[in-house]
Design an enzyme around this catalytic site. Structure first.
Site, PDB file in Angstrom:
ATOM      1  N   HIS A  16       4.795 -25.299   3.424  1.00  0.00           N
ATOM      2  CA  HIS A  16       5.096 -24.299   2.395  1.00  0.00           C
ATOM      3  C   HIS A  16       5.667 -23.015   2.991  1.00  0.00           C
ATOM      4  CE1 HIS A  16       0.867 -22.808   3.100  1.00  0.00           C
ATOM      5  NE2 HIS A  16       1.458 -21.654   2.883  1.00  0.00           N
ATOM      6  N   ASP A  70       0.880 -30.846   4.090  1.00  0.00           N
ATOM      7  CA  ASP A  70       1.466 -29.504   4.205  1.00  0.00           C
ATOM      8  C   ASP A  70       1.751 -29.144   5.671  1.00  0.00           C
ATOM      9  OD1 ASP A  70       2.328 -26.939   3.617  1.00  0.00           O
ATOM     10  OD2 ASP A  70       0.301 -26.140   3.297  1.00  0.00           O
ATOM     11  N   GLY A  89      -1.281 -14.610   4.727  1.00  0.00           N
ATOM     12  CA  GLY A  89      -0.542 -14.295   5.941  1.00  0.00           C
ATOM     13  C   GLY A  89      -0.841 -15.210   7.107  1.00  0.00           C
ATOM     14  N   SER A 102      -1.108 -18.598   6.922  1.00  0.00           N
ATOM     15  CA  SER A 102      -0.631 -19.961   6.692  1.00  0.00           C
ATOM     16  C   SER A 102       0.148 -20.506   7.884  1.00  0.00           C
ATOM     17  CB  SER A 102       0.266 -20.010   5.460  1.00  0.00           C
ATOM     18  OG  SER A 102      -0.501 -19.962   4.298  1.00  0.00           O
TER      19      SER A 102
END
Length: 253
Positions: free
Chosen positions: A69, A113, A204, A206
Protein backbone atom coordinates in the site's frame (compact mmCIF):
# COMPACT_ATOMS: atom_id res chain seq x y z
CA UNK A 1 -10.39 2.53 10.94
CA UNK A 2 -7.34 1.11 9.21
CA UNK A 3 -3.95 2.80 9.04
CA UNK A 4 -3.61 2.98 5.28
CA UNK A 5 -2.88 6.62 4.52
CA UNK A 6 0.55 8.21 4.29
CA UNK A 7 2.52 10.20 6.87
CA UNK A 8 4.68 12.97 5.39
CA UNK A 9 7.69 14.36 7.17
CA UNK A 10 10.08 17.19 6.42
CA UNK A 11 13.62 16.36 5.34
CA UNK A 12 14.45 20.04 5.24
CA UNK A 13 18.23 19.80 5.23
CA UNK A 14 18.30 17.87 1.97
CA UNK A 15 15.01 18.41 0.14
CA UNK A 16 12.41 21.20 -0.04
CA UNK A 17 10.10 21.31 2.97
CA UNK A 18 6.79 19.44 2.78
CA UNK A 19 3.65 19.40 4.89
CA UNK A 20 2.75 16.38 6.98
CA UNK A 21 -0.51 14.57 6.28
CA UNK A 22 -2.37 11.67 7.81
CA UNK A 23 -0.39 8.49 7.60
CA UNK A 24 0.55 4.88 7.97
CA UNK A 25 1.77 3.19 11.14
CA UNK A 26 4.35 4.73 13.56
CA UNK A 27 6.07 3.89 16.86
CA UNK A 28 4.23 4.61 20.14
CA UNK A 29 5.77 3.80 23.52
CA UNK A 30 9.19 3.12 22.08
CA UNK A 31 12.60 4.78 22.32
CA UNK A 32 15.12 6.45 20.04
CA UNK A 33 17.18 3.77 18.34
CA UNK A 34 20.94 3.80 18.81
CA UNK A 35 22.20 5.46 15.65
CA UNK A 36 22.77 2.94 12.82
CA UNK A 37 21.72 0.02 15.04
CA UNK A 38 19.07 -0.91 12.44
CA UNK A 39 21.27 -0.62 9.32
CA UNK A 40 18.71 -2.40 7.11
CA UNK A 41 16.11 0.30 7.82
CA UNK A 42 14.94 2.20 4.75
CA UNK A 43 12.90 5.39 4.42
CA UNK A 44 10.66 5.62 1.34
CA UNK A 45 10.48 9.06 -0.25
CA UNK A 46 7.67 9.85 -2.68
CA UNK A 47 7.14 12.23 -5.57
CA UNK A 48 9.32 14.99 -6.98
CA UNK A 49 9.80 16.58 -3.53
CA UNK A 50 11.02 13.37 -1.85
CA UNK A 51 8.41 13.44 0.89
CA UNK A 52 8.75 10.78 3.59
CA UNK A 53 6.11 8.11 3.00
CA UNK A 54 6.81 4.72 4.59
CA UNK A 55 9.46 2.47 6.06
CA UNK A 56 11.13 -0.51 4.47
CA UNK A 57 14.06 -2.89 4.75
CA UNK A 58 17.09 -3.65 2.58
CA UNK A 59 17.18 -7.31 1.48
CA UNK A 60 20.14 -7.15 -0.90
CA UNK A 61 22.38 -4.56 -2.49
CA UNK A 62 19.77 -4.07 -5.21
CA UNK A 63 16.42 -4.89 -3.54
CA UNK A 64 14.36 -3.41 -0.72
CA UNK A 65 10.96 -4.48 0.60
CA UNK A 66 8.00 -2.51 1.92
CA UNK A 67 4.20 -2.69 2.16
CA UNK A 68 2.26 -2.84 -1.12
CA UNK A 69 0.00 0.00 0.00
CA UNK A 70 3.07 2.27 -0.06
CA UNK A 71 3.22 2.15 -3.88
CA UNK A 72 3.47 5.56 -5.59
CA UNK A 73 4.40 6.62 -9.15
CA UNK A 74 7.78 7.98 -8.05
CA UNK A 75 9.73 6.44 -5.15
CA UNK A 76 13.24 6.73 -3.77
CA UNK A 77 14.80 4.71 -0.98
CA UNK A 78 16.94 6.46 1.64
CA UNK A 79 19.43 4.24 3.47
CA UNK A 80 21.83 4.95 6.32
CA UNK A 81 19.45 7.50 7.88
CA UNK A 82 18.84 8.24 11.55
CA UNK A 83 17.54 11.82 11.71
CA UNK A 84 15.28 12.64 8.76
CA UNK A 85 15.76 16.38 9.21
CA UNK A 86 19.55 16.30 8.94
CA UNK A 87 21.98 15.57 6.16
CA UNK A 88 24.10 12.64 7.37
CA UNK A 89 27.41 11.40 5.97
CA UNK A 90 26.10 7.81 6.03
CA UNK A 91 23.00 8.45 3.91
CA UNK A 92 22.35 7.09 0.42
CA UNK A 93 19.30 7.97 -1.67
CA UNK A 94 18.56 5.59 -4.55
CA UNK A 95 15.84 5.80 -7.15
CA UNK A 96 13.38 2.89 -7.39
CA UNK A 97 13.31 1.62 -10.99
CA UNK A 98 10.81 -1.19 -10.47
CA UNK A 99 7.98 -1.69 -7.98
CA UNK A 100 6.78 -5.30 -7.71
CA UNK A 101 3.70 -5.65 -5.48
CA UNK A 102 2.59 -9.16 -4.63
CA UNK A 103 0.31 -10.32 -7.46
CA UNK A 104 -2.48 -11.18 -4.99
CA UNK A 105 -2.32 -7.92 -3.05
CA UNK A 106 -5.85 -6.85 -2.05
CA UNK A 107 -6.17 -3.20 -1.07
CA UNK A 108 -9.61 -3.78 0.45
CA UNK A 109 -8.67 -6.64 2.79
CA UNK A 110 -4.98 -5.67 3.18
CA UNK A 111 -4.02 -9.26 2.31
CA UNK A 112 -0.60 -9.93 0.73
CA UNK A 113 0.48 -6.39 1.59
CA UNK A 114 4.11 -6.57 0.44
CA UNK A 115 6.10 -5.09 -2.41
CA UNK A 116 9.67 -5.48 -3.65
CA UNK A 117 11.61 -2.44 -4.82
CA UNK A 118 14.46 -2.73 -7.33
CA UNK A 119 17.01 0.05 -6.91
CA UNK A 120 18.71 1.93 -9.72
CA UNK A 121 22.12 0.73 -8.57
CA UNK A 122 23.68 -1.33 -5.81
CA UNK A 123 23.63 0.14 -2.33
CA UNK A 124 27.08 0.63 -0.77
CA UNK A 125 27.19 -1.64 2.25
CA UNK A 126 29.05 -0.68 5.42
CA UNK A 127 28.57 0.09 9.09
CA UNK A 128 25.40 2.15 8.55
CA UNK A 129 23.90 0.24 5.60
CA UNK A 130 23.51 -3.53 5.74
CA UNK A 131 21.10 -6.11 4.41
CA UNK A 132 18.88 -8.31 6.57
CA UNK A 133 17.97 -11.94 5.91
CA UNK A 134 14.42 -13.24 5.71
CA UNK A 135 13.17 -15.47 8.51
CA UNK A 136 13.46 -19.13 7.51
CA UNK A 137 10.44 -20.10 9.63
CA UNK A 138 7.47 -18.38 11.25
CA UNK A 139 8.17 -17.05 14.74
CA UNK A 140 6.30 -18.83 17.56
CA UNK A 141 3.94 -17.03 19.94
CA UNK A 142 5.70 -14.86 22.49
CA UNK A 143 8.85 -14.34 20.40
CA UNK A 144 10.52 -11.05 21.27
CA UNK A 145 10.85 -8.74 18.25
CA UNK A 146 11.75 -5.16 17.42
CA UNK A 147 9.92 -2.80 15.07
CA UNK A 148 11.41 0.50 13.94
CA UNK A 149 10.26 3.56 12.05
CA UNK A 150 9.71 7.29 11.85
CA UNK A 151 5.93 7.04 12.39
CA UNK A 152 3.95 9.06 14.90
CA UNK A 153 4.80 8.73 18.58
CA UNK A 154 1.28 9.58 19.74
CA UNK A 155 -2.30 8.75 18.77
CA UNK A 156 -4.87 10.01 17.88
CA UNK A 157 -2.97 13.34 17.79
CA UNK A 158 0.06 12.72 15.59
CA UNK A 159 3.56 13.84 16.61
CA UNK A 160 6.35 12.82 14.27
CA UNK A 161 9.93 12.34 15.50
CA UNK A 162 13.03 13.29 13.57
CA UNK A 163 15.11 10.36 14.82
CA UNK A 164 14.40 6.68 14.12
CA UNK A 165 12.31 5.05 16.87
CA UNK A 166 12.55 1.45 18.09
CA UNK A 167 10.05 -0.65 20.02
CA UNK A 168 10.29 -4.11 21.58
CA UNK A 169 7.10 -6.17 21.22
CA UNK A 170 6.11 -9.84 21.12
CA UNK A 171 4.45 -12.08 18.55
CA UNK A 172 0.79 -12.56 19.49
CA UNK A 173 -1.04 -15.86 19.00
CA UNK A 174 -3.30 -16.23 15.96
CA UNK A 175 -6.20 -16.84 18.36
CA UNK A 176 -5.69 -13.48 20.11
CA UNK A 177 -5.15 -11.77 16.77
CA UNK A 178 -8.43 -13.10 15.35
CA UNK A 179 -10.23 -12.29 18.59
CA UNK A 180 -9.24 -8.65 18.10
CA UNK A 181 -9.91 -8.37 14.38
CA UNK A 182 -12.38 -11.17 13.67
CA UNK A 183 -12.41 -12.34 10.04
CA UNK A 184 -9.96 -9.68 8.85
CA UNK A 185 -6.90 -11.82 9.68
CA UNK A 186 -5.54 -14.07 6.92
CA UNK A 187 -2.68 -16.63 6.92
CA UNK A 188 -0.43 -13.92 5.47
CA UNK A 189 -0.81 -11.73 8.57
CA UNK A 190 0.66 -11.90 12.06
CA UNK A 191 -0.04 -9.72 15.11
CA UNK A 192 2.57 -8.30 17.47
CA UNK A 193 2.27 -6.09 20.52
CA UNK A 194 1.97 -6.11 24.30
CA UNK A 195 -1.17 -7.17 26.24
CA UNK A 196 -1.52 -3.94 28.23
CA UNK A 197 -1.36 -1.72 25.14
CA UNK A 198 0.56 1.55 25.07
CA UNK A 199 3.17 0.20 22.66
CA UNK A 200 2.53 -0.12 18.94
CA UNK A 201 3.53 0.83 15.44
CA UNK A 202 1.31 3.59 14.06
CA UNK A 203 0.84 6.18 11.26
CA UNK A 204 4.04 6.55 9.23
CA UNK A 205 5.56 3.16 10.11
CA UNK A 206 3.96 1.17 7.28
CA UNK A 207 6.31 -1.15 5.44
CA UNK A 208 8.86 -0.96 8.23
CA UNK A 209 10.71 -4.02 9.54
CA UNK A 210 9.63 -6.36 12.33
CA UNK A 211 12.86 -8.14 13.27
CA UNK A 212 12.88 -11.26 15.44
CA UNK A 213 16.11 -13.03 16.45
CA UNK A 214 18.07 -11.11 13.84
CA UNK A 215 15.81 -12.00 10.92
CA UNK A 216 13.10 -10.08 9.07
CA UNK A 217 9.84 -11.63 10.23
CA UNK A 218 7.28 -8.99 9.26
CA UNK A 219 6.37 -5.61 7.79
CA UNK A 220 4.10 -3.03 9.39
CA UNK A 221 0.76 -3.32 7.56
CA UNK A 222 -2.37 -2.10 9.37
CA UNK A 223 -4.23 -1.74 12.67
CA UNK A 224 -6.82 0.35 14.47
CA UNK A 225 -7.09 4.04 13.62
CA UNK A 226 -6.14 4.78 17.21
CA UNK A 227 -2.89 2.95 17.87
CA UNK A 228 -1.66 1.12 20.99
CA UNK A 229 -5.08 0.29 22.45
CA UNK A 230 -5.18 -2.69 24.85
CA UNK A 231 -6.35 -5.86 23.12
CA UNK A 232 -5.60 -4.56 19.62
CA UNK A 233 -2.05 -5.45 18.58
CA UNK A 234 -0.52 -4.20 15.34
CA UNK A 235 -0.97 -6.34 12.22
CA UNK A 236 2.10 -7.23 10.16
CA UNK A 237 2.78 -9.05 6.92
CA UNK A 238 3.86 -12.60 7.89
CA UNK A 239 6.93 -12.78 5.65
CA UNK A 240 7.71 -16.43 6.36
CA UNK A 241 4.70 -17.21 4.15
CA UNK A 242 6.20 -15.28 1.23
CA UNK A 243 9.83 -16.35 1.33
CA UNK A 244 9.69 -18.31 -1.95
CA UNK A 245 7.89 -15.53 -3.87
CA UNK A 246 10.40 -12.96 -2.58
CA UNK A 247 13.42 -15.06 -3.51
CA UNK A 248 12.03 -16.04 -6.91
CA UNK A 249 11.15 -12.43 -7.77
CA UNK A 250 14.58 -11.12 -6.81
CA UNK A 251 16.26 -13.84 -8.89
CA UNK A 252 14.03 -13.41 -11.90
CA UNK A 253 14.19 -9.63 -12.19
Amino acid sequence: MFLLLTALQVWAAVFPASAQTQGDNKIIGGYTCIQNSQPWQAALLAGPWNRFLCGGALLSERWAITAAHCARPILRVALGKHNLNNWEATQQVLRVVRQVPHPQYNARTHDNDLMLLRLERNARLGRAVRTIGLATSCAPNGTSCRVSGWGTTSSPIARYPNALQCLNINIVSDQECRQAYSNAITPGMVCAGVPQGGKDSCQGDSGGPLVCEGRLQGLVSWGMERCAMPGYPGVYVRLCKYRKWIQDTMRRQ
